[in-house]
Design a protein around this motif. Structure first.
Motif, PDB file in Angstrom:
ATOM      1  N   ASP A  13    -101.262  12.934 -21.296  1.00  0.00           N
ATOM      2  CA  ASP A  13    -101.727  12.967 -19.910  1.00  0.00           C
ATOM      3  C   ASP A  13    -102.086  11.591 -19.352  1.00  0.00           C
ATOM      4  N   GLU A  14    -101.994  10.549 -20.175  1.00  0.00           N
ATOM      5  CA  GLU A  14    -102.248   9.194 -19.682  1.00  0.00           C
ATOM      6  C   GLU A  14    -100.913   8.531 -19.342  1.00  0.00           C
ATOM      7  N   PRO A  15    -100.605   8.336 -18.055  1.00  0.00           N
ATOM      8  CA  PRO A  15     -99.286   7.829 -17.641  1.00  0.00           C
ATOM      9  C   PRO A  15     -98.897   6.504 -18.283  1.00  0.00           C
ATOM     10  N   LYS A  16     -99.831   5.559 -18.371  1.00  0.00           N
ATOM     11  CA  LYS A  16     -99.491   4.250 -18.931  1.00  0.00           C
ATOM     12  C   LYS A  16     -99.103   4.364 -20.408  1.00  0.00           C
ATOM     13  N   MET A  17     -99.858   5.170 -21.158  1.00  0.00           N
ATOM     14  CA  MET A  17     -99.552   5.335 -22.570  1.00  0.00           C
ATOM     15  C   MET A  17     -98.226   6.063 -22.750  1.00  0.00           C
TER      16      MET A  17
END
Length: 226
Positions: A13-17
């Motif tokens: 759910d973390e876009p950057k990761m």
């Protein structure tokens, strides 16, 4: 699976990761698909099955443990849990629910993820069931275990093992390992690496007799084989 390419579902759910993981996967020739909500995983797998699932635990909609349980009821797809949780109970729960491996994201190491992905895909292509990594390293807690047995390591031994485990199969020269032994800039000789490797091997052997994952490469250095 065709050749070396694989379709990999990235549930994060973390876009950057998720974007960073996707970049690494594409660089190795894989086809990543990103999903941020746990409720979307089963429909996505039914529409187009993946060869491997990278699954975060903390997800909106449906947490990773519930997703893992539901996936395992329907498929034998390899599942690698990605989580910031470092407690052994959480790791064991994920494995008990059917996950094939478990990687702590604190600190985040895309190279470790890629190494685990390669190892699991190799086993899957040979028709062998994926198995959890025998080496578990908790960087936040400065703890490590081999074949489920806690290792009593000195800070230097822990750093050395962590360096080797960051890229299993890669040969590290003594000089490159030497740079990782101490964080205070002290002057030491490259023979110090040999001494610490000897101690590491002794402790790994005590944890699992007859098994030595550290390989000596004559004239070059050492590598870790998992």
């Amino acid at each position: 699976m065709n050749g070396a390419s694989a379709r990999i579902l990235v549930v994060e759910d973390e876009p950057k990761m998720a974007s960073l993981i996707g970049d690494y996967l594409r660089a190795e020739g894989h086809e990543p698909q990103w999903i941020a909500d746990g409720r979307e995983v089963l429909p996505a797998m039914e529409a187009q099955p993946a060869d491997l699932v990278l699954l975060d635990i903390m997800l909106p909609g449906m947490d990773g443990l519930a997703v893992c349980r539901a996936l395992r009821e329907r498929s034998d797809v390899p599942i690698v849990m990605l989580t910031a949780r470092v407690e052994e109970a959480d790791r064991l729960l994920g494995l008990d629910l059917g996950a094939d491996d478990y990687i702590c994201k604190t600190p985040f190491s895309p190279r470790e993820i890629m190494a685990r992905v390669r190892a699991i895909l190799r086993r899957a292509r040979r028709g062998l069931p994926p198995t959890p990594s025998p080496l578990q390293i908790d960087e936040a807690g400065w703890r490590a275990s081999w074949r489920g047995v806690p290792l009593e390591l000195t800070p230097v031994e822990f750093r050395l093992l962590k360096a080797l485990a960051a890229t299993p199969g890669r040969v590290f020269s003594r000089d490159s390992l030497l740079d990782r032994l101490h964080d205070d800039g002290r002057a030491v000789t490259d023979r110090a690496v040999d001494s610490h490797i000897k101690n590491l091997r002794r402790k790994l052997e005590a944890a699992a007799p007859g098994q030595d994952p550290i390989r000596s490469i004559y004239g070059v250095g050492y590598k870790l084989e998992l």
